[in-house]
Design an enzyme around this catalytic site. Structure first.
Site, PDB file in Angstrom:
ATOM      1  N   THR A   1       0.829  -1.212   0.000  1.00 18.86           N
ATOM      2  CA  THR A   1       0.000   0.000   0.000  1.00 18.86           C
ATOM      3  C   THR A   1       0.861   1.258   0.000  1.00 18.86           C
ATOM      4  O   THR A   1       2.000   1.241   0.481  1.00 18.86           O
ATOM      5  CB  THR A   1      -0.902  -0.012   1.263  1.00 18.86           C
ATOM      6  OG1 THR A   1      -1.449   1.278   1.449  1.00 18.86           O
ATOM      7  CG2 THR A   1      -0.116  -0.369   2.518  1.00 18.86           C
ATOM      8  N   ASP A   2       0.270   2.360  -0.482  1.00 19.94           N
ATOM      9  CA  ASP A   2       0.977   3.656  -0.402  1.00 19.94           C
ATOM     10  C   ASP A   2       1.000   4.179   1.037  1.00 19.94           C
ATOM     11  O   ASP A   2       1.727   5.131   1.327  1.00 19.94           O
ATOM     12  CB  ASP A   2       0.341   4.683  -1.352  1.00 19.94           C
ATOM     13  CG  ASP A   2      -1.124   5.010  -1.035  1.00 19.94           C
ATOM     14  OD1 ASP A   2      -1.731   4.323  -0.189  1.00 19.94           O
ATOM     15  OD2 ASP A   2      -1.665   5.955  -1.656  1.00 19.94           O
ATOM     16  N   GLU A   3       0.206   3.559   1.932  1.00 19.72           N
ATOM     17  CA  GLU A   3       0.142   4.064   3.308  1.00 19.72           C
ATOM     18  C   GLU A   3       1.467   3.881   4.051  1.00 19.72           C
ATOM     19  O   GLU A   3       1.689   4.508   5.088  1.00 19.72           O
ATOM     20  CB  GLU A   3      -1.009   3.388   4.080  1.00 19.72           C
ATOM     21  CG  GLU A   3      -2.336   3.640   3.403  1.00 19.72           C
ATOM     22  CD  GLU A   3      -3.539   3.167   4.219  1.00 19.72           C
ATOM     23  OE1 GLU A   3      -3.458   3.155   5.450  1.00 19.72           O
ATOM     24  OE2 GLU A   3      -4.556   2.813   3.596  1.00 19.72           O
TER      25      GLU A   3
ATOM     26  N   TYR B   1      -1.946  -0.828  10.890  1.00 22.19           N
ATOM     27  CA  TYR B   1      -2.028  -1.475   9.575  1.00 22.19           C
ATOM     28  C   TYR B   1      -0.832  -1.103   8.710  1.00 22.19           C
ATOM     29  O   TYR B   1      -0.127  -1.982   8.196  1.00 22.19           O
ATOM     30  CB  TYR B   1      -3.332  -1.074   8.860  1.00 22.19           C
ATOM     31  CG  TYR B   1      -3.328  -1.380   7.379  1.00 22.19           C
ATOM     32  CD1 TYR B   1      -3.311  -2.692   6.918  1.00 22.19           C
ATOM     33  CD2 TYR B   1      -3.311  -0.354   6.425  1.00 22.19           C
ATOM     34  CE1 TYR B   1      -3.283  -2.973   5.550  1.00 22.19           C
ATOM     35  CE2 TYR B   1      -3.293  -0.628   5.067  1.00 22.19           C
ATOM     36  CZ  TYR B   1      -3.272  -1.941   4.633  1.00 22.19           C
ATOM     37  OH  TYR B   1      -3.241  -2.221   3.284  1.00 22.19           O
ATOM     38  N   SER B   2      -0.594   0.208   8.538  1.00 21.11           N
ATOM     39  CA  SER B   2       0.481   0.598   7.606  1.00 21.11           C
ATOM     40  C   SER B   2       1.844   0.188   8.149  1.00 21.11           C
ATOM     41  O   SER B   2       2.750  -0.148   7.373  1.00 21.11           O
ATOM     42  CB  SER B   2       0.415   2.085   7.277  1.00 21.11           C
ATOM     43  OG  SER B   2       0.457   2.882   8.425  1.00 21.11           O
TER      44      SER B   2
ATOM     45  N   LYS C   1       2.311  -3.386   7.190  1.00 17.79           N
ATOM     46  CA  LYS C   1       2.610  -3.531   5.759  1.00 17.79           C
ATOM     47  C   LYS C   1       4.027  -3.029   5.469  1.00 17.79           C
ATOM     48  O   LYS C   1       4.747  -3.611   4.642  1.00 17.79           O
ATOM     49  CB  LYS C   1       1.595  -2.762   4.906  1.00 17.79           C
ATOM     50  CG  LYS C   1       0.183  -3.318   4.924  1.00 17.79           C
ATOM     51  CD  LYS C   1       0.061  -4.721   4.355  1.00 17.79           C
ATOM     52  CE  LYS C   1       0.223  -4.790   2.854  1.00 17.79           C
ATOM     53  NZ  LYS C   1      -0.071  -6.157   2.335  1.00 17.79           N
TER      54      LYS C   1
HETATM   55  P1  NAD Z   1      -9.343  -7.866   1.808  1.00 14.84           P
HETATM   56  O1  NAD Z   1      -9.391  -7.601   3.276  1.00 14.84           O
HETATM   57  O2  NAD Z   1     -10.563  -7.593   0.974  1.00 14.84           O
HETATM   58  O3  NAD Z   1      -8.955  -9.396   1.531  1.00 14.84           O
HETATM   59  C1  NAD Z   1      -7.955 -10.049   2.248  1.00 14.84           C
HETATM   60  C2  NAD Z   1      -8.049 -11.527   1.939  1.00 14.84           C
HETATM   61  O4  NAD Z   1      -6.966 -12.184   2.620  1.00 14.84           O
HETATM   62  C3  NAD Z   1      -9.345 -12.181   2.424  1.00 14.84           C
HETATM   63  O5  NAD Z   1      -9.859 -13.033   1.424  1.00 14.84           O
HETATM   64  C4  NAD Z   1      -8.914 -12.976   3.644  1.00 14.84           C
HETATM   65  O6  NAD Z   1      -9.697 -14.143   3.868  1.00 14.84           O
HETATM   66  C5  NAD Z   1      -7.475 -13.311   3.289  1.00 14.84           C
HETATM   67  N1  NAD Z   1      -6.655 -13.547   4.483  1.00 14.84           N
HETATM   68  C6  NAD Z   1      -6.565 -12.767   5.596  1.00 14.84           C
HETATM   69  N2  NAD Z   1      -5.739 -13.311   6.492  1.00 14.84           N
HETATM   70  C7  NAD Z   1      -5.268 -14.472   5.934  1.00 14.84           C
HETATM   71  C8  NAD Z   1      -4.371 -15.473   6.371  1.00 14.84           C
HETATM   72  N3  NAD Z   1      -3.791 -15.407   7.585  1.00 14.84           N
HETATM   73  N4  NAD Z   1      -4.093 -16.502   5.536  1.00 14.84           N
HETATM   74  C9  NAD Z   1      -4.680 -16.586   4.313  1.00 14.84           C
HETATM   75  N5  NAD Z   1      -5.571 -15.680   3.866  1.00 14.84           N
HETATM   76  C10 NAD Z   1      -5.853 -14.632   4.670  1.00 14.84           C
HETATM   77  O7  NAD Z   1      -8.087  -7.037   1.286  1.00 14.84           O
HETATM   78  P2  NAD Z   1      -7.869  -6.295  -0.118  1.00 14.84           P
HETATM   79  O8  NAD Z   1      -8.431  -4.943  -0.033  1.00 14.84           O
HETATM   80  O9  NAD Z   1      -8.248  -7.201  -1.211  1.00 14.84           O
HETATM   81  O10 NAD Z   1      -6.273  -6.129  -0.083  1.00 14.84           O
HETATM   82  C11 NAD Z   1      -5.427  -7.156  -0.622  1.00 14.84           C
HETATM   83  C12 NAD Z   1      -3.993  -6.711  -0.451  1.00 14.84           C
HETATM   84  O11 NAD Z   1      -3.770  -5.487  -1.124  1.00 14.84           O
HETATM   85  C13 NAD Z   1      -3.579  -6.499   0.999  1.00 14.84           C
HETATM   86  O12 NAD Z   1      -2.279  -7.001   1.169  1.00 14.84           O
HETATM   87  C14 NAD Z   1      -3.613  -4.984   1.154  1.00 14.84           C
HETATM   88  O13 NAD Z   1      -2.693  -4.562   2.135  1.00 14.84           O
HETATM   89  C15 NAD Z   1      -3.215  -4.539  -0.231  1.00 14.84           C
HETATM   90  N6  NAD Z   1      -3.715  -3.223  -0.649  1.00 14.84           N
HETATM   91  C16 NAD Z   1      -5.037  -2.919  -0.546  1.00 14.84           C
HETATM   92  C17 NAD Z   1      -5.489  -1.670  -1.003  1.00 14.84           C
HETATM   93  C18 NAD Z   1      -6.966  -1.300  -0.970  1.00 14.84           C
HETATM   94  O14 NAD Z   1      -7.320  -0.176  -1.280  1.00 14.84           O
HETATM   95  N7  NAD Z   1      -7.873  -2.214  -0.635  1.00 14.84           N
HETATM   96  C19 NAD Z   1      -4.593  -0.752  -1.526  1.00 14.84           C
HETATM   97  C20 NAD Z   1      -3.253  -1.108  -1.617  1.00 14.84           C
HETATM   98  C21 NAD Z   1      -2.836  -2.349  -1.182  1.00 14.84           C
END
Ligand code: NAD
Length: 351
Positions: free
Chosen positions: A133-135, A158-159, A162
């Site tokens: 993430t950009d955070e 969270y950030s 990450k």
């Molecule tokens: P989300 O919360 O919608 O999905 C997370 C998924 O990971 C879920 O399906 C969950 O069941 C699974 N999960 C959680 N803990 C787990 C574990 N211990 N073992 C196996 N599976 C597990 O998240 P998202 O929004 O789809 O984000 C996905 C990734 O992208 C993350 O790493 C997040 O940090 C990153 N990200 C998200 C955003 C955003 O805007 N949503 C932006 C940048 C980066």
């Protein structure tokens, strides 16, 4: 290629899985624990493909990860599984340390053992891609953009988790030579977004006749990227990115949160007008801000554009229209989630 996707039942992971099955010839193993944030309904429409497999497992469980890798023999591991909601990280940081830090450590350790067992072309082309993430860069003032050289300065649990996982990935690249890639992306939005996050939460609350809870003054600025544009960036990076390199991914769509909420209301007014003829904006209410709320994030995505030729296809105007339409057409997906998982509860309050 064979692509192991962790977190493929979540918002972005499922968009990646659907894209890989529907638009490429790659095989996919979806490895997901199915936490509160994961639902297999997000990948239902590709689940029957003979190029798709699912394993329910925890990224913190080394044996389960080892077995999944050994059975599937991936060419690429895209690691998205994470705890992802800042408000939950304020109430309960422990799960974020476990999954985001320990889980990434386990994934790296098992990927390294597997990669070292490979020979020839398979060893040269293997990639471990961490989705971040950009955070991690902290908070900007009124001007400036995050580049890949911006020092890390995370502010929320969270950030911070990450940022720590990014450092582990980078260390495994430098120390062990594991071919790693990191992408740091701005705020995503689009279909199947868990309804605790700003845009779907506003849609759910608006349709329920509830207050639209805007944190603080609503003047925090985020850069918004349509999730399918993020997916095309991820594919570009794991197919063509240089090992050891980091790529920022963003949409060139800086918006204040309050502007985002007004955009959601305007589309709802057009597509499903309130019976009393008033705008959904009348439901906006300002509530206590998130503690330590970062003021502004903005991304310089010129590296991925110049080196890999990636650019977003959606503007915020086109992406938000599609998103509101999708939530109106897919109440069957989100209504049970809101009811059963208390997705719309306020979390991460000060104090
Ligand atoms: P989300 O919360 O919608 O999905 C997370 C998924 O990971 C879920 O399906 C969950 O069941 C699974 N999960 C959680 N803990 C787990 C574990 N211990 N073992 C196996 N599976 C597990 O998240 P998202 O929004 O789809 O984000 C996905 C990734 O992208 C993350 O790493 C997040 O940090 C990153 N990200 C998200 C955003 C955003 O805007 N949503 C932006 C940048 C980066």
């Amino acid at each position: 290629m064979r692509i192991l996707v962790t977190g493929g039942a979540g918002f972005i992971g499922s968009a990646l899985v659907r894209h890989l099955i529907e638009w490429t010839g790659h095989e996919v193993l979806n490895f997901d624990k199915l936490t509160y944030a994961g639902t297999l309904s997000t990948v239902e429409r590709v689940a029957e493909s003979d190029r798709y497999r699912f394993v329910q497992g925890d990224v913190c469980d080394a044996e389960a990860v080892r077995a999944a890798i050994a059975g599937f023999r991936p060419d690429v591991i895209t690691h998205l599984a994470a705890e992802s909601h800042v408000d939950r990280s304020i109430d309960g940081p422990g799960a974020f340390i476990q999954t985001n830090l320990v889980g990434t450590f386990v994934m790296l350790s098992e990927a390294r053992v597997y990669w070292q067992s490979l020979e020839g072309a398979a060893r040269n082309t293997f990639r471990f891609h961490h989705i971040s993430t950009d955070e991690v860069y902290g908070s900007l003032g009124k001007t400036g953009l995050f580049t890949e050289a911006t020092p890390y300065d995370p502010r929320s649990p969270y950030s911070a988790s990450k940022a720590g996982s990014d450092h582990l990935v980078s260390a495994w690249g430098h120390t062990y030579g594991l071919p790693v890639l990191i992408t740091n992306c701005s705020n995503n939005y689009g279909p199947y977004h868990f309804p605790e996050k700003l845009i779907p939460l506003m849609i759910v609350k608006a349709l329920g006749g509830e207050t639209l809870p805007v944190y603080g003054k609503g003047d925090q600025v985020r850069d918004w990227l349509y999730v399918e544009d993020h997916v095309s960036a991820l594919v570009a990076v794991f197919e063509r990115g240089a090992p050891g390199r980091t790529y920022n991914v963003g949409g060139n769509n800086e918006m204040q949160n309050i502007e985002v909420v007004h955009a959601v209301c305007a589309h709802l007014d057009r597509l499903r007008p309130r019976p009393d003829g008033k705008s959904y904006a009348a439901q906006i209410g300002y509530v206590a801000d998130r503690p330590g709320h970062d003021m502004r994030y903005a991304i310089d995505a010129s590296r991925i554009r110049d080196e890999l030729g990636w650019e977003p296809q959606e503007t915020f105007a086109s992406g938000i229209a599609k998103t509101v339409e999708w939530y109106l057409a897919n109440e069957d997906w989100w209504r049970p989630i809101v009811a059963e998982r208390q997705a719309d509860a306020r979390r991460g309050l000060p104090g």
